[in-house]
Design a protein around this motif. Structure first.
Motif, short mmCIF file in Angstrom:
data_model
loop_
_atom_site.label_atom_id
_atom_site.label_comp_id
_atom_site.label_asym_id
_atom_site.label_seq_id
_atom_site.Cartn_x
_atom_site.Cartn_y
_atom_site.Cartn_z
N ALA A 157 31.05 39.86 46.71
CA ALA A 157 31.13 38.69 47.91
C ALA A 157 29.66 38.08 48.52
CB ALA A 157 31.90 39.19 48.93
N TYR A 200 30.52 30.11 42.03
CA TYR A 200 30.63 31.55 42.70
C TYR A 200 31.45 31.03 44.05
CZ TYR A 200 26.72 33.43 39.97
OH TYR A 200 26.14 34.05 39.00
N SER A 225 34.19 40.85 44.35
CA SER A 225 33.81 42.19 44.30
C SER A 225 32.72 42.36 45.30
CB SER A 225 33.29 42.39 42.85
OG SER A 225 32.96 44.07 43.09
N GLY A 239 27.29 36.83 45.77
CA GLY A 239 26.94 35.94 44.49
C GLY A 239 26.18 36.71 43.68
N HIS A 288 31.94 38.24 39.66
CA HIS A 288 33.53 38.47 39.64
C HIS A 288 34.36 37.18 39.98
CE1 HIS A 288 35.14 42.35 39.00
NE2 HIS A 288 36.19 42.11 39.48
#
Ligand SMILES: Cc1cc2nc3c(=O)[nH]c(=O)nc-3n(C[C@H](O)[C@H](O)[C@H](O)COP(=O)(O)OP(=O)(O)OC[C@H]3O[C@@H](n4cnc5c(N)ncnc54)[C@H](O)[C@@H]3O)c2cc1C
Ligand code: FES
Length: 263
Positions: A232, A245, A230, A234, A238
């Motif tokens: 991207a 991560y 989502s 961190g 998601h």
């Protein structure tokens, strides 16, 4: 890039159909990146998705996008001169310096070829940079084969095995899962081998097992995860698998870590 979360409006420079539903988009892009990284692609009021950069050059990137849903249906309609929105690049990318002067083996399944295409082109363009290069490509059926022109070109320098899961009556090439062809790879010196595996999770798992059976150490195997993302960067969690991560530490992982992440 000033604010990493603000998508930038970028012009589509070229559109190349690979199959009925897989299209390569050449889009203007000025940020520096490396093979295996991804960008967040969006269309306002429709959505955003992570997409691998399949190749790049001065002022542009290429992405090969499969039409599977809301956003990718909209992207499918874009023509040269239209715009999409991009932010990134994100993720770590492949450590290609580790592959130099080694026996490089890349196994890619389906759209998994997109994130490694740049590495293939990189070494194909300067084949003396690797000791040996084996490329195993698997697609569901002949009509799903991506980058047909490049494949013909790669065959000149690279030991290339192309296979399809389901052959049709016109197909004269290999058929069967990519795992079937792993034992055929001739390994002269195990210390020299570097293996890159990209594809659906089940393909990566079983292909890695085949290389482990041949005696390739986990430390010499690399995988890349297409985990749904989502933010991207961190923040949203998601992409998290356990404490990892994927957007920050991946999507490329050494198999010593990657085998734990397969969920
Ligand atoms: C790091 C990374 C790199 C990627 N690179 C590419 C690429 O190069 N080319 C490409 O075509 N796609 C790539 N993807 C997958 C792509 O992001 C999804 O297909 C996209 O989110 C679909 O958006 P949509 O709105 O069109 O589909 P949606 O309407 O969201 O979904 C359509 C269908 O696809 C499934 N789906 C959605 N997202 C994913 C996902 N991330 N993984 C698996 N299934 C999903 C849904 O479950 C649903 O069945 C990548 C994903 C990641 C995480
Ligand atoms: S995608 Fe939000 S934390 Fe990784």
């Amino acid at each position: 890039m000033n604010n990493p979360l603000i998508p930038q409006k970028k012009k589509v420079l070229d559109v190349i159909a690979q199959t009925d539903i897989d299209i390569t988009y050449k889009v203007e892009f000025d940020e520096k990146l490396k093979g295996g990284q991804f960008v967040q692609v969006s269309i306002p009021r429709v959505g955003e998705a992570p997409i691998s950069v399949s190749d790049f050059g001065d002022g542009y990137i290429e992405m090969t996008i499969r039409k599977v849903g809301k956003l990718t249906d909209e992207i499918y309609n874009l023509k040269p001169g239209d715009y999409m929105y991009l932010r990134g690049p994100y993720g770590n990318g492949f450590p290609i310096e580790k592959y130099e002067n080694k026996h490089l083996i890349i196994a890619a399944g389906g759209t998994g070829l997109a994130p490694v295409k740049n590495i293939v082109n990189h070494f194909n363009g300067d084949i003396d940079k690797v000791k040996k290069f084996d490329l195993l490509l698997g697609f569901k059926s002949p009509k799903d084969i991506l980058f047909k022109d490049e494949i013909e070109n790669w065959k000149k320098n690279i030991n290339l095995t192309l296979t399809v899961d389901n052959a049709d009556e016109n197909w004269t090439g290999n058929s069967g899962l990519i795992t079937t062809f792993v034992p055929n790879v001739e390994i002269d010196n195990m210390d020299d081998v570097q293996v890159v595996i990209v594809g659906p999770p089940v393909m990566m798992k079983f292909t890695a097992l085949e290389f482990l059976k041949l005696g390739v150490p986990k430390e010499q195997i690399w995988v890349s995860f297409e985990r749904k993302m989502s933010c991207a960067i961190g923040k949203c969690g998601h992409c998290k698998i356990d404490e990892t991560y994927v957007c920050l530490e991946g999507p490329v992982f050494n198999y010593t870590k990657g085998e734990e992440l397969i969920d």
